[in-house]
Design a protein around this motif. Structure first.
Motif, PDB file in Angstrom:
ATOM      1  N   LYS A  66      -8.470  -0.676  12.011  1.00  7.75           N
ATOM      2  CA  LYS A  66      -7.244  -0.013  12.464  1.00  7.75           C
ATOM      3  C   LYS A  66      -6.217  -1.131  12.563  1.00  7.75           C
ATOM      4  O   LYS A  66      -6.604  -2.280  12.787  1.00  7.75           O
ATOM      5  CB  LYS A  66      -7.501   0.562  13.870  1.00  7.75           C
ATOM      6  N   LYS A  67      -4.955  -0.842  12.396  1.00  8.49           N
ATOM      7  CA  LYS A  67      -3.964  -1.919  12.434  1.00  8.49           C
ATOM      8  C   LYS A  67      -4.133  -2.797  13.688  1.00  8.49           C
ATOM      9  O   LYS A  67      -4.197  -2.265  14.817  1.00  8.49           O
ATOM     10  CB  LYS A  67      -2.552  -1.324  12.387  1.00  8.49           C
ATOM     11  N   TYR A  68      -4.221  -4.101  13.490  1.00  5.07           N
ATOM     12  CA  TYR A  68      -4.379  -5.103  14.543  1.00  5.07           C
ATOM     13  C   TYR A  68      -5.727  -5.038  15.274  1.00  5.07           C
ATOM     14  O   TYR A  68      -5.899  -5.652  16.314  1.00  5.07           O
ATOM     15  CB  TYR A  68      -3.215  -5.056  15.547  1.00  5.07           C
ATOM     16  N   ASN A  72      -6.441 -11.063   2.740  1.00  2.28           N
ATOM     17  CA  ASN A  72      -5.199 -10.330   2.536  1.00  2.28           C
ATOM     18  C   ASN A  72      -5.116 -10.087   1.040  1.00  2.28           C
ATOM     19  O   ASN A  72      -4.651 -10.930   0.284  1.00  2.28           O
ATOM     20  CB  ASN A  72      -4.007 -11.138   3.030  1.00  2.28           C
ATOM     21  N   SER A  73      -5.634  -8.978   0.570  1.00  2.09           N
ATOM     22  CA  SER A  73      -5.790  -8.792  -0.869  1.00  2.09           C
ATOM     23  C   SER A  73      -5.633  -7.320  -1.235  1.00  2.09           C
ATOM     24  O   SER A  73      -6.597  -6.582  -1.349  1.00  2.09           O
ATOM     25  CB  SER A  73      -7.166  -9.312  -1.305  1.00  2.09           C
ATOM     26  N   ARG A  74      -4.372  -6.919  -1.378  1.00  2.00           N
ATOM     27  CA  ARG A  74      -4.094  -5.526  -1.696  1.00  2.00           C
ATOM     28  C   ARG A  74      -3.482  -5.435  -3.085  1.00  2.00           C
ATOM     29  O   ARG A  74      -2.744  -6.344  -3.495  1.00  2.00           O
ATOM     30  CB  ARG A  74      -3.123  -4.957  -0.668  1.00  2.00           C
ATOM     31  N   ARG A  93      -9.926  -5.840   2.565  1.00  2.00           N
ATOM     32  CA  ARG A  93      -8.671  -6.147   1.853  1.00  2.00           C
ATOM     33  C   ARG A  93      -7.488  -6.276   2.823  1.00  2.00           C
ATOM     34  O   ARG A  93      -6.423  -6.745   2.453  1.00  2.00           O
ATOM     35  CB  ARG A  93      -8.361  -5.096   0.775  1.00  2.00           C
ATOM     36  N   ALA A  94      -7.668  -5.824   4.069  1.00  2.69           N
ATOM     37  CA  ALA A  94      -6.596  -5.884   5.071  1.00  2.69           C
ATOM     38  C   ALA A  94      -7.060  -6.700   6.268  1.00  2.69           C
ATOM     39  O   ALA A  94      -7.102  -6.197   7.399  1.00  2.69           O
ATOM     40  CB  ALA A  94      -6.200  -4.469   5.479  1.00  2.69           C
ATOM     41  N   LEU A 144       0.830  -1.210   0.000  1.00  2.00           N
ATOM     42  CA  LEU A 144       0.000   0.000   0.000  1.00  2.00           C
ATOM     43  C   LEU A 144       0.868   1.265   0.000  1.00  2.00           C
ATOM     44  O   LEU A 144       0.621   2.206   0.773  1.00  2.00           O
ATOM     45  CB  LEU A 144      -1.007  -0.008   1.164  1.00  2.00           C
ATOM     46  N   GLY A 145       1.855   1.269  -0.858  1.00  2.00           N
ATOM     47  CA  GLY A 145       2.682   2.466  -1.052  1.00  2.00           C
ATOM     48  C   GLY A 145       1.856   3.565  -1.716  1.00  2.00           C
ATOM     49  O   GLY A 145       0.721   3.335  -2.130  1.00  2.00           O
TER      50      GLY A 145
END
Ligand SMILES: Cc1ncc(COP(=O)(O)O)c(C=O)c1O
Length: 370
Positions: A221-223, A231-233, A215-216, A34-35
């Motif tokens: 929020k993270k975690y 897991n599909s970015r 997708r995450a 996700l750059g």
């Protein structure tokens, strides 16, 4: 002469400096997941398609799977064409739902909306129109059917980048009419990457937030996982490559259109060849140039012997796929699709194809039918 069915290296050679710089910039930045290129590309796709929201994902199949899950297709019957790529219906069965197959229109290869209404079941909750090859499915009839029976609509626009259709007086991009639209950036697509890639578009903010979290791994929020997601970015390198391609997409689409015109001119008077029809109100894009021909398998062999690559979209209709045996369909249930599977053959179609190559392909076809 050798004419490949598809060749990405010609475009790469033409714009090598741009592609190399885009790739090197990502690698030098070290930001691979996700750059910034992913977000930039999402913004560009929003602008190009007119969608309010866009989320880059790993591929078109995942895009279909995530959106099917959000729309509850795992617990429902869903109308979907029987003549399309596998992923348009595996997204339903993968989640536990049931595809209700629908036959297609013989001239445009797209879902026959009258047949869709006839095949509705009590448990039908959604419809996945697929915009195949050149143009959209009939979205007026699709949305009317959806309104009449309170169905949600997931547009499989995997093949439809650049295609528009007149809907309620507006010329709208494929994928922006239903609840969701999905794109695939598989390398051969009109907008294709150098690997897998996909995108979900929607005008619904709540759906957008859900896809972003799906997708995450379902994290908001993270975690912090509110859902069990995927897991599909969209890969950052692919986003960078796709930005280079998107900047030239109108030119690529025009080149494809010129090739299609040339094919049509040279093939129009061969009785054994039926050219694809374009429906009124559609701004077509020539993603796949598929003919219906007599003696398809022999023609395919003959073209191969003459160095010409072709592809058959699709050799087996979905109701006759082994994995769907349990759905209870049999040969004869979808006569149009079954006929298309015997007659369809796609010719080379990519922007860098040359006039000489098209002349040679059409000459070879003419000689075969003499
Ligand atoms: C109609 C259709 N749906 C779905 C997909 C799946 O896309 P992907 O290959 O990116 O998973 C494709 C493309 O391959 C397609 O043509």
């Amino acid at each position: 002469m050798n004419v490949p069915f598809y060749d990405s290296t010609r475009e790469y050679k033409l714009f090598k400096a741009d592609f190399d710089k885009a790739i090197a910039d990502v690698i030098s930045s070290g930001a691979f997941i996700l750059g910034k290129e992913v977000g930039e590309f999402e913004e560009q796709v929003k602008k190009y398609t007119g969608a309010k929201y866009a989320v880059g994902v790993a591929n078109g199949s995942d895009a279909l799977l995530m959106t099917s899950e959000i729309l509850g297709y795992g617990k429902a019957d869903v109308l979907t064409p029987v003549f399309t790529f596998f992923a348009s219906s595996s997204c339903i069965t993968r989640l536990g739902g049931r595809p209700v197959f629908v036959d297609v229109d013989e001239d445009t290869y797209n879902m026959d909306m009258r047949d869709a209404e006839n095949r509705m079941t009590k448990n039908t909750k959604g419809i996945i129109p697929v915009h195949l090859f050149l143009q959209t499915a009939d979205m007026d009839k699709c949305m009317a059917l959806a309104r009449k029976h309170s169905l949600t609509v997931l547009e499989d626009a995997a093949e439809a980048f650049g295609i528009k259709t007149l809907y309620e007086g507006e010329n709208l991009h494929a994928g922006t009419i239903g609840d969701f639209g999905v794109f695939s950036f598989f390398p051969t697509k009109t907008l294709g990457g150098y690997g897998d890639g996909g995108m979900v578009i929607t005008n619904n903010e709540q759906y957008y937030n859900l896809v972003k979290s799906y997708r995450a791994h379902g994290a908001t929020k993270k975690y912090h996982h509110d859902f069990v997601g995927y897991n599909s970015r969209l890969d950052t390198l692919q986003a960078a490559i796709l930005q280079v391609k998107l900047s030239r997409i109108d030119d690529s689409i025009q080149k494809r259109a010129r090739h299609a015109d040339h094919y049509r001119e040279l093939l129009k008077d061969i009785p054994a060849v039926k050219l694809p029809a374009i429906k009124e109100n559609n701004t077509a894009v020539n993603y796949v140039f598929s003919l219906q021909v007599e003696n398809r398998d022999k023609l395919e062999q003959n073209l191969k012997e003459n160095g010409i690559g072709t592809s058959v979209y699709y050799p087996i209709p979905l109701h006759l796929q082994k994995c769907f045996e349990n759905l209870g369909y049999k040969k004869g249930d979808f006569p149009v699709a079954e006929k298309l599977c015997e007659k369809a053959i796609a010719l080379p179609m990519f922007p860098e194809l040359t006039v000489d190559e098209i002349d040679y392909i059409c000459d070879t076809i003419r000689k075969f039918y003499k």
